[in-house]
Scaffold this active site. Sequence first.
Site, mmCIF file in Angstrom:
data_model
loop_
_atom_site.group_PDB
_atom_site.id
_atom_site.type_symbol
_atom_site.label_atom_id
_atom_site.label_comp_id
_atom_site.label_asym_id
_atom_site.label_seq_id
_atom_site.Cartn_x
_atom_site.Cartn_y
_atom_site.Cartn_z
ATOM 1 N N HIS A 56 1.030 -1.188 0.138
ATOM 2 C CA HIS A 56 -0.009 -0.037 -0.135
ATOM 3 C C HIS A 56 0.683 1.255 0.196
ATOM 4 C CE1 HIS A 56 -3.965 -2.006 1.001
ATOM 5 N NE2 HIS A 56 -3.028 -2.797 1.622
ATOM 6 N N ASN A 128 -10.220 -2.570 2.500
ATOM 7 C CA ASN A 128 -9.879 -2.668 0.937
ATOM 8 C C ASN A 128 -11.424 -2.421 0.078
ATOM 9 O OD1 ASN A 128 -7.116 -3.202 1.093
ATOM 10 N ND2 ASN A 128 -7.502 -5.159 1.462
HETATM 11 C C1 HEM Z 1 -2.391 -10.315 8.514
HETATM 12 C C2 HEM Z 1 -2.521 -9.658 7.325
HETATM 13 C C3 HEM Z 1 -2.011 -7.950 7.000
HETATM 14 C C4 HEM Z 1 -0.715 -7.757 7.527
HETATM 15 C C5 HEM Z 1 0.151 -8.458 8.121
HETATM 16 C C6 HEM Z 1 -0.934 -6.203 6.989
HETATM 17 C C7 HEM Z 1 0.370 -5.494 7.124
HETATM 18 C C8 HEM Z 1 0.341 -4.274 6.787
HETATM 19 C C9 HEM Z 1 1.469 -3.218 6.954
HETATM 20 C C10 HEM Z 1 2.581 -3.589 7.825
HETATM 21 C C11 HEM Z 1 1.144 -2.079 6.337
HETATM 22 C C12 HEM Z 1 1.937 -0.871 6.343
HETATM 23 C C13 HEM Z 1 1.587 -0.009 7.525
HETATM 24 C C14 HEM Z 1 2.419 1.302 7.343
HETATM 25 O O1 HEM Z 1 3.455 1.311 7.403
HETATM 26 O O2 HEM Z 1 1.689 2.216 8.029
HETATM 27 C C15 HEM Z 1 -0.237 -2.238 5.709
HETATM 28 C C16 HEM Z 1 -1.096 -1.435 5.076
HETATM 29 C C17 HEM Z 1 -2.408 -1.466 4.690
HETATM 30 N N1 HEM Z 1 -2.944 -2.665 4.991
HETATM 31 FE FE1 HEM Z 1 -2.540 -4.344 5.579
HETATM 32 N N2 HEM Z 1 -1.789 -6.286 6.435
HETATM 33 C C18 HEM Z 1 -2.622 -7.523 6.447
HETATM 34 C C19 HEM Z 1 -3.866 -7.600 5.611
HETATM 35 C C20 HEM Z 1 -4.502 -6.599 5.232
HETATM 36 C C21 HEM Z 1 -6.052 -6.653 4.723
HETATM 37 C C22 HEM Z 1 -6.956 -7.851 5.151
HETATM 38 C C23 HEM Z 1 -6.355 -5.271 4.592
HETATM 39 C C24 HEM Z 1 -7.898 -4.685 4.325
HETATM 40 C C25 HEM Z 1 -9.092 -5.250 5.001
HETATM 41 C C26 HEM Z 1 -5.379 -4.700 4.460
HETATM 42 C C27 HEM Z 1 -5.362 -3.132 4.368
HETATM 43 C C28 HEM Z 1 -4.372 -2.218 4.546
HETATM 44 C C29 HEM Z 1 -4.294 -0.996 4.083
HETATM 45 C C30 HEM Z 1 -5.572 -0.065 3.400
HETATM 46 C C31 HEM Z 1 -3.116 -0.448 4.293
HETATM 47 C C32 HEM Z 1 -2.679 1.015 3.889
HETATM 48 C C33 HEM Z 1 -3.154 1.852 4.973
HETATM 49 C C34 HEM Z 1 -2.713 3.247 4.853
HETATM 50 O O3 HEM Z 1 -3.335 3.866 3.706
HETATM 51 O O4 HEM Z 1 -1.565 3.855 5.271
HETATM 52 N N3 HEM Z 1 -4.241 -5.245 4.969
HETATM 53 N N4 HEM Z 1 -0.503 -3.760 5.886
#
Ligand code: HEM
Length: 508
Positions: A56, A128
């Site tokens: 992302h 998402n």
């Molecule tokens: C176990 C599964 C997941 C892990 C370990 C994970 C981990 C992460 C991490 C580490 C980031 C970066 C955060 C940052 O640096 O600020 C991120 C961003 C993001 N994740 Fe996940 N994620 C997972 C699953 C998901 C799922 C299922 C969704 C949606 C339902 C999701 C939606 C997002 C979104 C929207 C961002 C961007 C947030 C922003 O705009 O700053 N992720 N994720």
Amino acid sequence: MEDNLKKLTNEVGAPVPDNEHSLTAGPRGPVAIQDVWLLEKIAHFNREVIPERRMHAKGWGAYGKLTVTGDISQYTKAKVLQPGTTTDLFMRFSTVAGERGAADAERDIRGAAVKFYTEEGNWDLVGNNTPTFFIRDVHDFSDLNRAVKRDPRSGLRSAQNNWDFWTLLPEAFHQITIVMSDRGIPASFRHMHFYGEHTFSLYNSENQRVWCKFHFHTQQGIKNLTDEEAEYLSGHDRESHGRDLFEAIEKGNYPRWKMYIQTMTEEQAKNHYENPFDITKIWRHSEFPLIEVGILELNRNPENYFAEVEQSAFSPAHVVPGIGFSPDRFLQGRLFAYGDAQRYRLGVNHTLIPVNQAKAETNSYHRDGAMRVDGNHGGTIAYTPNSDGIWSAQPGVAEPPLALDGALYRYDPKDDPTDDNFRAGGELYRIMTEDKRQALLQNTASNIAPVTANIKYRHAVHCFLADPEYGERMTGALGLSFDKVRELATLSNQELIKATLKAEDFPL
Ligand code: HEM
């Protein structure tokens, strides 16, 4: 004052005499180390890049508000969700696999993260644009990203890695069908729905819990791009989604989404025919109808991209009283991952960055750490329990207890007899119009084209298991043998994986 606005200063406020010419020993001589302004300028520039989000990475944000028009007070005591309440928010949309410089109009899911600045603290809903996900165990998450991001040897994105991983995990099938469908490339962030995806919980003032899913439906209408339109667009404007959002808001054309929830009682969850805490399963609207909550509107652009969008930090761990988690093992993993990533990406005090700061008073015993810029709670007592009884925990906001059963073990959801990984994908195929089916077949065929035939067979078999017509037409679109697909479809998942491991066994 007027004059001051025009004065260049160094980082501690002293005027800078010259910003273009280095301090040199003679007109043609070397630069003196005494040119401290030059040193400061270069040193600061060298440190301007912070780590991008691991996934992302490319995103765009805006401020707005949630106005609650419905009444779900029977399910939750969260003040942000009480009838008539309006709450300020910041929202960031993103693509997932591409890096910070990638094109917006890629075939990929889109992130949609909302930070509600509620009077009870920040609530972050980090979702998402799909109601489901590729995988369901947090263990697979880093692997998913390795598979869809760059190949370690070539540094290139690799369809082979991507499809190999996806097809080895049959639970990804529904999500693959969505990503390959006409919805796989939204025309803009404004023209897509988004979802919390996981099962969360709500609890009311009597401490009664229901399980809950969050949905946000675009009021701009769904609009998507074909592969050809997206290719053209990416060649002309890599920032097509960001530009669309920014310009719409600048013009006062504020995008809106209608917020809904679905609820399931604890009793219903126990008896449900699928695991309601498995993120790769959906709750059908016919069984768990959408309940209207309110309207989310975006109406103000940030003043500074880096300060507000790049430094924004969302975490599913941020909930407020009345909203809770669920036993979803994928959600459980996320509760750790975000704060941990942000402590690395932005620092331990990232919640003090204005965009992340709660509007509610924050009285925690966290102290010190890099970039502690808020006065660090001055002389307030820094330990608890203390005899003054200040900043005590508030047992009144505790979640209702959750009964658990079962032994501690590494359970494979595929061993659960209720686990059907193809039902939802088949249902989705069957409600598609003929145009949409054709788009799905065509998009898949072009996306999977560079991949070896053994992996194509795996996917065609999954399509067949979801719906015989989907399987037959996908087999045709991929130029495979339908007899072979039918034969492979009689195997168990493990046998199918074994039979399709080697590319050389499947000459095209
Ligand atoms: C176990 C599964 C997941 C892990 C370990 C994970 C981990 C992460 C991490 C580490 C980031 C970066 C955060 C940052 O640096 O600020 C991120 C961003 C993001 N994740 Fe996940 N994620 C997972 C699953 C998901 C799922 C299922 C969704 C949606 C339902 C999701 C939606 C997002 C979104 C929207 C961002 C961007 C947030 C922003 O705009 O700053 N992720 N994720």
